[in-house]
Design a protein around this motif. Structure first.
Motif, PDB file in Angstrom:
ATOM      1  N   UNK A 163      -0.617   3.520  -2.646  1.00 36.92           N
ATOM      2  CA  UNK A 163      -1.844   4.138  -2.138  1.00 36.92           C
ATOM      3  C   UNK A 163      -1.518   5.270  -1.164  1.00 36.92           C
ATOM      4  N   UNK A 164      -0.471   5.045  -0.353  1.00 41.62           N
ATOM      5  CA  UNK A 164      -0.076   6.071   0.629  1.00 41.62           C
ATOM      6  C   UNK A 164       0.346   7.356  -0.081  1.00 41.62           C
ATOM      7  N   UNK A 165       1.025   7.211  -1.205  1.00 39.51           N
ATOM      8  CA  UNK A 165       1.409   8.405  -1.983  1.00 39.51           C
ATOM      9  C   UNK A 165       0.163   9.103  -2.505  1.00 39.51           C
ATOM     10  N   UNK A 166      -0.759   8.290  -3.003  1.00 39.04           N
ATOM     11  CA  UNK A 166      -1.973   8.862  -3.600  1.00 39.04           C
ATOM     12  C   UNK A 166      -2.792   9.634  -2.567  1.00 39.04           C
ATOM     13  N   UNK A 167      -2.966   9.058  -1.377  1.00 38.33           N
ATOM     14  CA  UNK A 167      -3.766   9.764  -0.365  1.00 38.33           C
ATOM     15  C   UNK A 167      -3.020  10.974   0.201  1.00 38.33           C
ATOM     16  N   UNK A 168      -1.702  11.004   0.002  1.00 39.28           N
ATOM     17  CA  UNK A 168      -0.946  12.198   0.421  1.00 39.28           C
ATOM     18  C   UNK A 168      -0.911  13.225  -0.716  1.00 39.28           C
ATOM     19  N   UNK A 169      -1.757  13.029  -1.713  1.00 41.68           N
ATOM     20  CA  UNK A 169      -1.879  13.949  -2.852  1.00 41.68           C
ATOM     21  C   UNK A 169      -0.570  14.065  -3.645  1.00 41.68           C
ATOM     22  N   UNK A 170       0.177  12.952  -3.692  1.00 40.07           N
ATOM     23  CA  UNK A 170       1.388  12.888  -4.524  1.00 40.07           C
ATOM     24  C   UNK A 170       1.066  11.946  -5.681  1.00 40.07           C
ATOM     25  N   UNK A 194      -2.588   3.563   7.273  1.00 45.54           N
ATOM     26  CA  UNK A 194      -2.839   2.252   6.680  1.00 45.54           C
ATOM     27  C   UNK A 194      -2.615   1.125   7.685  1.00 45.54           C
ATOM     28  N   UNK A 244      -7.118  16.208  -4.727  1.00 47.15           N
ATOM     29  CA  UNK A 244      -5.864  16.309  -3.976  1.00 47.15           C
ATOM     30  C   UNK A 244      -5.924  17.388  -2.908  1.00 47.15           C
ATOM     31  N   UNK A 266       0.802  -1.239   0.000  1.00 51.55           N
ATOM     32  CA  UNK A 266       0.000   0.000   0.000  1.00 51.55           C
ATOM     33  C   UNK A 266       0.832   1.285   0.000  1.00 51.55           C
ATOM     34  N   UNK A 267       2.126   1.178  -0.365  1.00 50.69           N
ATOM     35  CA  UNK A 267       2.943   2.395  -0.413  1.00 50.69           C
ATOM     36  C   UNK A 267       2.497   3.315  -1.549  1.00 50.69           C
ATOM     37  N   UNK A 327       7.396   4.192   3.266  1.00 47.70           N
ATOM     38  CA  UNK A 327       8.209   4.002   2.048  1.00 47.70           C
ATOM     39  C   UNK A 327       9.505   3.333   2.488  1.00 47.70           C
TER      40      UNK A 327
END
Lengths: 252, 259
Positions: free
Chosen positions: A122-129, B104, B94, A119-120, B110
């Motif tokens: 997804x984590x970028x996506x929810x952080x608006x990256x 999560x 965004x 889910x890394x 990362x």
């Protein structure tokens, strides 16, 4: 059969969408220059030892294997030109690209697949990256730029291997060897061979990213993504090579 | 950002009942027959901690993933700060996502970056006017708030499960979100660490007045953090109330969560 065909067409559609998304994202800011440079270092610089060893062996073996046949016709003096032509036009681009498919495409597939599963992404996506821009665009650009450079490097090392191979059974000076090589080469040998390596690089990166980015959930899919990336990229290299040779033959 | 929040948030006099998230008729089906959500209606008020309970596969995680646009529902409406997120284009979505933190289940740190880089990665992209010194100060402050300032230069692989959760929480907090969505924050942790994480959630709410949706199977966490609890069953809301109300419910199935 219907299901198989449906899956094939679905895959082709998804790859096309993925590729068009790349061309859309590559020109729009923000540009991830730092990550691009990091990928160039990983993909290009860190592949140098592998490419150097294989390039050297390619040149050496090609020379040693070709020598007896040419000797039968008393054409040993053609050996440098033949080795150079074979390496630059076909062997170095294809072998280097296949090595890159094995090392880089599978690496990208496994890395992105693992990021997807944990889910890394997804984590970028929810952080608006934008993960596509950060992970995919940078890697495809890096492979597109680095694979041709690695091929040129492999050409040079391969010819050094050829020089050593020739001198195992004879005595040819480096200057004479180089002049023989350049005498036999024309731009028409170098340019099409170099252009096709950009396509090799693009597809190596694109297939690795596509397989990794679309890995299903579960750790088994990481291995599958890496494996599938190597197989598909290798096959694609041969197809592009065949098309490039046909096109070169038609145009020059 | 604050100016924008003022224009988006509806002006209501009573702070207690300002809904920051409103979900109406949410439906999601995977494949042809896997009907995960069959019409969920719920709201989250400002400053409220809402706990969602339910058996595995009941659609809890899908619901919060729909809120941040990770999963697109088949039907329904999701309003966050008064905006229907399903109608937003990427850059508008965004802007909403920046105001929502998401923790999560597996932390999702990362793993090629150190703790510091994990935190700076998000901050640099959304606060580009900050100097390196200011970024460092922000990172130190947020790590202090989760009690892990000493882990700043560690890699995620060097951290324990509880530490990873805390760092993931710190990464979520770095953008000072108004809403935090927790996907099973205490899963896989021992009892003591679970309680520490639950207390941290409560502490963050008190300090920052954040609103939260907490998905959990951990009843101790639910008891400690919940202002209100929703229990999902077969893709719909089966029961709703405070911890005490649901614990004393006459519904045998609801009570089975509290045994």
């Amino acid at each position: 059969m219907n299901v198989y065909l449906k899956n094939v067409f679905t895959d082709v559609g998804n790859v096309t969408l993925f590729t068009s998304k790349f061309f859309k994202e590559v020109f729009s800011p923000p540009y991830e220059f730092k990550e691009f440079m990091k990928q160039c270092y990983i993909i290009g610089y860190k592949s140098i030892p592998l490419v150097a060893i294989t390039g050297f062996i390619m040149g050496l073996v090609l020379t040693l294997q070709s020598r007896p046949t040419l000797a039968k016709f008393g054409a040993e003096s053609w050996l440098p030109g033949m080795v150079a032509l074979s390496l630059i036009r076909e062997i170095a681009p294809v072998i280097t690209a296949l090595i890159c498919a094995g090392k880089i495409s599978s690496g990208i597939g496994a890395e992105l697949g693992s990021m997807k599963v944990t889910e890394q992404i997804d984590a970028m996506e929810v952080a608006a990256i934008n993960p596509f821009k950060y992970l995919v665009v940078t890697r495809i650009l890096a492979t597109t730029l680095m694979v041709p450079l690695l091929v040129i490097f492999a050409d040079g090392i391969g010819m050094l291997g050829g020089y050593i191979g020739i001198n195992m059974h004879g005595d040819v000076s480096l200057f004479r060897y180089i002049s023989k090589v350049f005498d036999s080469l024309a731009f028409v040998d170098i340019i099409p061979a170099t252009i096709k390596t950009f396509f090799f690089g693009f597809f190596i990166g694109m297939i690795g990213c596509y397989k990794g980015f679309n890995a299903e959930n579960g750790t088994a899919s990481v291995g599958q993504a890496a494996n599938s990336a190597v197989v598909t990229a290798s096959l694609t290299i041969f197809i592009i090579d065949m098309l490039a040779v046909q096109l070169t033959d038609l145009l020059f | 950002m604050e100016q924008e929040a003022k224009t988006i948030l509806p002006q209501v006099t009573s702070e207690e009942k300002v809904p920051v998230i409103e979900i109406n008729g949410l439906v999601k089906t995977f494949g042809e027959n896997n009907h995960v959500l069959k019409g969920i209606n719920l709201s989250l008020n400002k400053g409220e901690d809402l706990v969602i309970l339910g058996r595995s596969g009941s659609g809890k995680s899908i619901t919060i993933k729909c809120i941040v646009g990770l999963v697109v529902p088949d039907e329904g409406e999701i309003k966050v700060f008064g905006q229907n997120v399903l109608n937003l284009v990427t850059h508008q979505l965004n802007e909403v996502r920046i105001r929502i933190g998401f923790l999560f289940q597996n932390s999702a740190l990362y793993d090629s970056m150190t703790v510091k880089q994990n935190l700076a990665f998000t901050l640099k992209r959304h606060a580009s006017d900050l100097t390196s010194q200011e970024i460092e100060t922000h990172i130190n402050a947020v790590l202090e708030s989760v009690g892990l300032a000493e882990a700043i230069n560690k890699m995620p692989s060097e951290l324990s499960g509880g530490m990873r959760k805390r760092i993931a929480l710190a990464r979520t907090l770095i953008l000072k979100p108004e809403i935090i969505l927790y996907d099973e924050p205490t899963t896989g942790l021992d009892t003591i660490t679970s309680r520490e994480i639950s207390e941290l959630i409560l502490d963050l709410k008190k300090k920052n007045n954040t609103s939260s949706i907490i998905i959990t199977h951990d009843m101790a966490c639910a008891k400690l953090t919940a202002d209100r609890i929703i229990i999902l069953k077969d893709g719909v809301i089966h029961a709703e109330g405070s911890y005490q109300e649901l614990e004393e419910s006459e519904d045998q199935w609801v009570r089975s969560f509290f045994i």
